[in-house]
Design an enzyme around this catalytic site. Structure first.
Site, PDB file in Angstrom:
ATOM      1  N   PRO A 123      26.236  47.491 -29.379  1.00 19.22           N
ATOM      2  CA  PRO A 123      25.043  47.428 -28.529  1.00 19.22           C
ATOM      3  C   PRO A 123      24.528  46.030 -28.488  1.00 19.22           C
ATOM      4  CG  PRO A 123      24.591  48.693 -30.514  1.00 19.22           C
ATOM      5  CD  PRO A 123      25.918  48.520 -30.526  1.00 19.22           C
ATOM      6  N   SER A 155     -15.020  76.456  -3.455  1.00 16.28           N
ATOM      7  CA  SER A 155     -15.921  76.825  -4.539  1.00 16.28           C
ATOM      8  C   SER A 155     -15.708  77.929  -5.159  1.00 16.28           C
ATOM      9  CB  SER A 155     -17.330  76.793  -3.934  1.00 16.28           C
ATOM     10  OG  SER A 155     -18.195  77.262  -4.922  1.00 16.28           O
ATOM     11  N   SER A 156     -15.810  78.009  -6.263  1.00 16.67           N
ATOM     12  CA  SER A 156     -15.808  79.149  -7.291  1.00 16.67           C
ATOM     13  C   SER A 156     -16.852  80.232  -7.408  1.00 16.67           C
ATOM     14  CB  SER A 156     -15.251  78.793  -8.770  1.00 16.67           C
ATOM     15  OG  SER A 156     -16.388  78.251  -9.206  1.00 16.67           O
ATOM     16  N   HIS A 162     -25.075  49.947   8.013  1.00 17.78           N
ATOM     17  CA  HIS A 162     -25.923  50.347   7.098  1.00 17.78           C
ATOM     18  C   HIS A 162     -26.478  51.868   7.056  1.00 17.78           C
ATOM     19  CE1 HIS A 162     -26.638  45.801   6.885  1.00 17.78           C
ATOM     20  NE2 HIS A 162     -26.690  46.079   7.985  1.00 17.78           N
TER      21      HIS A 162
END
Length: 461
Positions: free
Chosen positions: A128, A316-317, A186
């Site tokens: 290696p 939404s739950s 703005h």
């Protein structure tokens, strides 16, 4: 678990028998059980491109036999095919030079290359360090693999996603060019604008980001390879860096070059900082676009509701029928994460003490994460939101006709102060702008009709 015995300069160590890594990878795996952020596989592929090119260069320079060259090239090609991903287990949080990941690649390449040599009845063997890592150091290989990975991911993932969203916005820009709506500055009413003009601003942001990205990625083409330990190129042939860059270019199709100053390439990562700065700019633009879209789509009965966006899932739950701008929320969170990543990349890049920056893995991790998040975020936002944007013309016309800022068109005819009086009177007394203008006596009905034309106000030139 079945194991085999591997060794390094620290001695012997047990490694899972079915894994291709060696002793140094195993030590790193045990020494750094930190977090869950694996070294991105794209970095491994960048290393594989490098090790492949290094074997070819070392062979050309008489440093490696043909059999070893062929074996290493074969092993690298196996890695690049994606079939060996399971053999790269290390996390980002390791040595700041990325040495453990470099050795992980060296060991896997060595293991596969030795199997190749055995299958071809060769007496040679691959080491290696001595063979796969020949003429290299972790200090020049990690930044090289990093640049190869970053450039490729920008080219193949980020830029296509950016173009996709940009083209969708261009289609909407052209499609809605005849729809006149109230402008806002703005968060207050302003003079009229075409919906197509408003979207053209979003589209041009992406055009500019595409240009900046194209410019900043050019610097990523410079590779550190050939600098070895401290930039001097010790233990590497003088032509090694150029040859490796050439072979990487041939195999990837991208024009990589060897950096002209290896001392810089090892200790500084300003090219990546610049690239990530572009990613931050893109994130800022996407934040603005997503926010505008969700505000314009707010409602459905108590918001602006000038545009509609696709309804993809319940919102939404607890509140039945509620649908939320979830794609916009996703994209703004992506933008925030990328902005945070930019802080990490900038600070980490500043820590190049003497000859080596030792924050390379975290620089790599954060930059790649930003690329992936932006690419995935833009593609998902495009497919699930942007393509479905449609105007709600009844609301658009209602806001436009009620706007007091149409009075701006009277400025050249009666002056700013008289025009302001008309607007204030209309607002205070609940009059239309036309009613107020006529009651003040500053303009006639005919003059008002001639001068207050929204279609002229959106294209004054």
């Amino acid at each position: 678990m079945s194991v085999r015995i591997e060794h390094d300069t620290f001695g012997e160590i047990e490694v899972p028998a079915d894994k291709y890594w060696g002793a140094q990878t195993e030590r790193s795996k045990r020494n750094f059980p930190v977090g869950k952020e694996r070294m991105p596989i794209e970095v491994v592929y960048g290393f594989a491109q490098l090790k492949r090119a290094a074997a070819l260069a070392n062979f050309d320079l008489g440093k490696l036999s043909e059999a070893k060259k062929d074996a290493i090239v074969y092993a690298c090609d196996q890695i690049l095919s994606g079939e060996l991903d399971e053999h790269f287990p290390l996390v980002v949080w390791q040595t700041g030079s990325g040495t453990q990941s470099n050795m992980n690649v060296n060991e896997v390449v060595s293991y596969v290359a030795n199997m190749y040599l055995k299958d071809h009845h060769s007496d040679e063997s691959i080491h290696p360090n001595d063979d796969v890592n020949k003429s290299q150091s972790s200090n020049d290989t990690f930044p090289t693999a990093m640049h190869v990975a970053l450039y490729q991911e920008v080219e193949t993932k980020l830029e296509p996603a950016l173009k996709l969203l940009r083209n969708t916005l261009k289609e909407k820009e052209d499609k809605f060019d005849s729809i006149i709506k109230i402008g806002r500055t703005h968060l207050q009413d302003a003079t009229p604008i075409k919906l197509g003009q408003e979207i053209s601003g979003w589209r041009y942001m992406l055009d500019r980001c595409e240009t900046m990205l194209s410019e900043s990625k050019k610097h990523i083409l410079n590779l550190a390879i050939g600098g070895t330990a401290v930039g001097t190129g010790i233990n590497a042939h003088p032509e090694f860096g150029d040859k490796v860059a050439q072979y990487i270019s041939e195999n990837t199709g991208y024009p990589f070059v060897s950096s002209e100053n290896k001392f810089h390439a090892l200790t500084a990562h300003d090219e990546v900082v610049q690239l990530h700065g572009t990613l931050k700019a893109l994130a800022g633009d996407l934040m603005k676009i997503a926010n505008d879209v969700r505000w314009l789509a707010s409602g459905p009965r108590a918001g602006l509701a000038e545009i509609s966006i696709p309804e993809n899932e319940p919102g939404s739950s607890i509140m039945p029928g509620k649908v939320n701008p979830t794609q916009c929320e996703m994209l703004t969170m992506v933008a925030v994460q990328v902005m945070g990543n930019d802080t990490v990349v900038g600070f980490a890049s500043s820590q190049g003490n003497f000859e080596l920056n030792v924050y390379k893995p975290v620089i790599m991790h954060n930059t790649l994460q930003s690329i992936y998040l932006l690419a995935d975020g833009m593609e998902t936002f495009n497919n699930n939101c942007a393509v479905g944007i449609e105007p709600i013309e009844e609301n658009i016309d209602n806001y436009l006709n009620q706007s007091l800022m149409l009075v701006t068109a009277l400025n050249p005819h009666i002056g700013y102060e008289k025009a302001a009086q008309i607007a204030k009177k209309a607002h205070k007394e609940g009059l239309t702008l036309k009613e107020s203008a006529i009651q003040t006596g500053y303009v006639t009905e005919e003059q008002f009709e001639a001068w207050i034309k929204p279609e002229d106000m959106v294209d004054p030139h």
